[in-house]
Design a protein around this motif. Structure first.
Motif, mmCIF file in Angstrom:
data_model
loop_
_atom_site.group_PDB
_atom_site.id
_atom_site.type_symbol
_atom_site.label_atom_id
_atom_site.label_comp_id
_atom_site.label_asym_id
_atom_site.label_seq_id
_atom_site.Cartn_x
_atom_site.Cartn_y
_atom_site.Cartn_z
ATOM 1 N N HIS A 298 0.860 -1.178 0.000
ATOM 2 C CA HIS A 298 0.000 0.000 0.000
ATOM 3 C C HIS A 298 0.897 1.229 0.000
ATOM 4 O O HIS A 298 1.883 1.269 0.736
ATOM 5 N N ALA A 299 0.600 2.213 -0.830
ATOM 6 C CA ALA A 299 1.373 3.458 -0.865
ATOM 7 C C ALA A 299 0.465 4.640 -0.567
ATOM 8 O O ALA A 299 -0.619 4.760 -1.156
ATOM 9 N N LEU A 300 0.897 5.495 0.366
ATOM 10 C CA LEU A 300 0.200 6.730 0.692
ATOM 11 C C LEU A 300 0.970 7.904 0.104
ATOM 12 O O LEU A 300 2.204 7.894 0.101
ATOM 13 N N PHE A 301 0.256 8.920 -0.372
ATOM 14 C CA PHE A 301 0.889 10.076 -0.995
ATOM 15 C C PHE A 301 0.506 11.342 -0.226
ATOM 16 O O PHE A 301 -0.684 11.587 0.013
ATOM 17 N N LEU A 302 1.527 12.118 0.161
ATOM 18 C CA LEU A 302 1.311 13.373 0.863
ATOM 19 C C LEU A 302 1.667 14.551 -0.032
ATOM 20 O O LEU A 302 2.564 14.458 -0.881
ATOM 21 N N ALA A 303 0.960 15.659 0.181
ATOM 22 C CA ALA A 303 1.279 16.928 -0.466
ATOM 23 C C ALA A 303 0.804 18.036 0.456
ATOM 24 O O ALA A 303 -0.322 17.986 0.970
ATOM 25 N N ASP A 304 1.661 18.992 0.696
ATOM 26 C CA ASP A 304 1.318 20.137 1.544
ATOM 27 C C ASP A 304 0.782 19.708 2.906
ATOM 28 O O ASP A 304 -0.163 20.295 3.443
ATOM 29 N N GLU B 37 -3.731 7.448 -2.559
ATOM 30 C CA GLU B 37 -3.197 6.160 -2.121
ATOM 31 C C GLU B 37 -3.357 5.153 -3.241
ATOM 32 O O GLU B 37 -4.206 5.305 -4.131
ATOM 33 N N VAL B 38 -2.519 4.132 -3.219
ATOM 34 C CA VAL B 38 -2.552 3.063 -4.213
ATOM 35 C C VAL B 38 -2.350 1.743 -3.496
ATOM 36 O O VAL B 38 -1.440 1.613 -2.672
ATOM 37 N N PHE B 39 -3.205 0.770 -3.799
ATOM 38 C CA PHE B 39 -3.014 -0.583 -3.290
ATOM 39 C C PHE B 39 -2.312 -1.425 -4.349
ATOM 40 O O PHE B 39 -2.522 -1.246 -5.544
#
Length: 323
Positions: A294-300, A306-308
């Motif tokens: 699982h990938a989480l994406f942050l910005a600001d 997110e991507v599974f």
């Protein structure tokens, strides 16, 4: 091994969280995210009338996400799959550095749950808050407001002494620098945290860890006699040796060539799937993120995507949208 993926005789803690906290069930999870106190109890399947997990192909808010899969519907006469225990969580986390006009809001009301026995990658552009989130989750930095839980324990309620003990006993760390003691052998480096804590070693568990990271033939070697990839595998084994509730890895392949880096990532994935461990990794590398579940994406300072079952292509596409 306990259901939470670590030993030490502690009761398994299955925290549940408020319904407004976003969380998509990974892989085999389907559950009711309704509020309940943090208690040491097994996860309960939701009543049929209250099944609230998103249907397949949707995220936590019900938005359709092409290519992502949700929990499979339960067969007639069978209970839906139960919720996996949560290794760590941030609830409405805010982190502000500085004051007044110079204040920087590194985390902006972040709520996230990190399931046990999963490999999660945290990604985002420089300055997105991904390292700050990891440091706050690991108890290395304190939030301005909000709460952080590790293994069901709220960190802000702990004294410095108890927080230090929690980091020692329940959290493992893998950093970009290997941080090995040059005068000790690989085996002595792996068991060093237990020696310092005067804890009895579980030889069977250490044997399983050494096998998982492929170090049997290098245990009597000192760091100077090991390649960079082998040194980082020693660092991973050291983090695993005490059976922590969760391991935080900060750019663990940043100092390695591509082949050595992929070997380390493969061993980390094996530690999750074979040993039931939990790993959260901060990385900027799409290939590294593809080893995660699982990938989480942050910005600001916010989680924005997110991507599974990430692939390098899907991760790169998400990063390009954020840049």
């Amino acid at each position: 091994m306990s259901p939470s993926g670590h030993g030490g005789g502690r009761p398994a803690v299955y925290p549940t969280y408020p319904a407004d906290v976003p969380y998509d069930p990974p892989l085999d999870a389907g559950w009711d995210p309704g509020y309940a106190p943090y208690t040491a109890r097994p996860p309960q399947p939701p009543p049929r009338a209250r099944q609230s997990y998103p249907p397949p192909g949707t995220g936590a808010t019900g938005r359709v996400r092409l290519g992502d899969t949700g929990p499979a519907p339960a067969a007639r006469g069978r209970r839906p799959p139960t919720r996996p225990p949560v290794a760590a969580a941030a609830i409405h986390a805010v982190k502000v550095y500085g004051e007044g006009q110079t204040a920087v809001r590194a985390l902006d009301d972040v709520s996230v749950q990190l399931p046990a026995r999963r490999f999660t990658a945290i990604m985002g552009p420089s300055g997105s808050g991904k390292s700050t989130l990891m440091h706050c989750l690991a108890g290395l930095d304190k939030l301005t407001s909000g709460k952080v839980y590790v293994d069901g324990i709220e960190l802000s309620a702990l004294s410095e002494r108890k927080l230090t003990k929690l980091r020692r006993d329940r959290i493992g760390f893998v950093f970009q620098a290997f941080n090995l003691v040059p005068t000790l052998t690989a085996y002595e480096n792996i068991t060093l945290p237990m020696s310092l804590a005067r804890r009895r070693r579980d030889d069977a568990w250490i044997e399983a860890v050494v096998d998982a990271v492929g170090l049997h033939r290098r245990l009597d070697h000192r760091p100077a006699q090991l390649s960079g990839g082998q040194q980082q595998r020693v660092a991973v084994a050291r983090a695993l040796a005490s059976r922590p509730a969760i391991i935080f890895a900060d750019e663990p392949t940043g100092n390695l060539d591509s082949r050595s880096g992929q070997e380390v990532l493969a061993f980390m994935r094996q530690a999750v799937e074979r040993l039931g461990q939990t790993i959260v990794m901060v990385t900027h590398d799409p290939v590294a993120a593809s080893y995660a579940h699982h990938a989480l994406f942050l910005a600001d300072g916010r989680i924005v995507d997110e991507v599974f079952q990430p692939t390098p292509e899907r991760v790169l596409d998400r990063l390009m949208r954020l840049s």
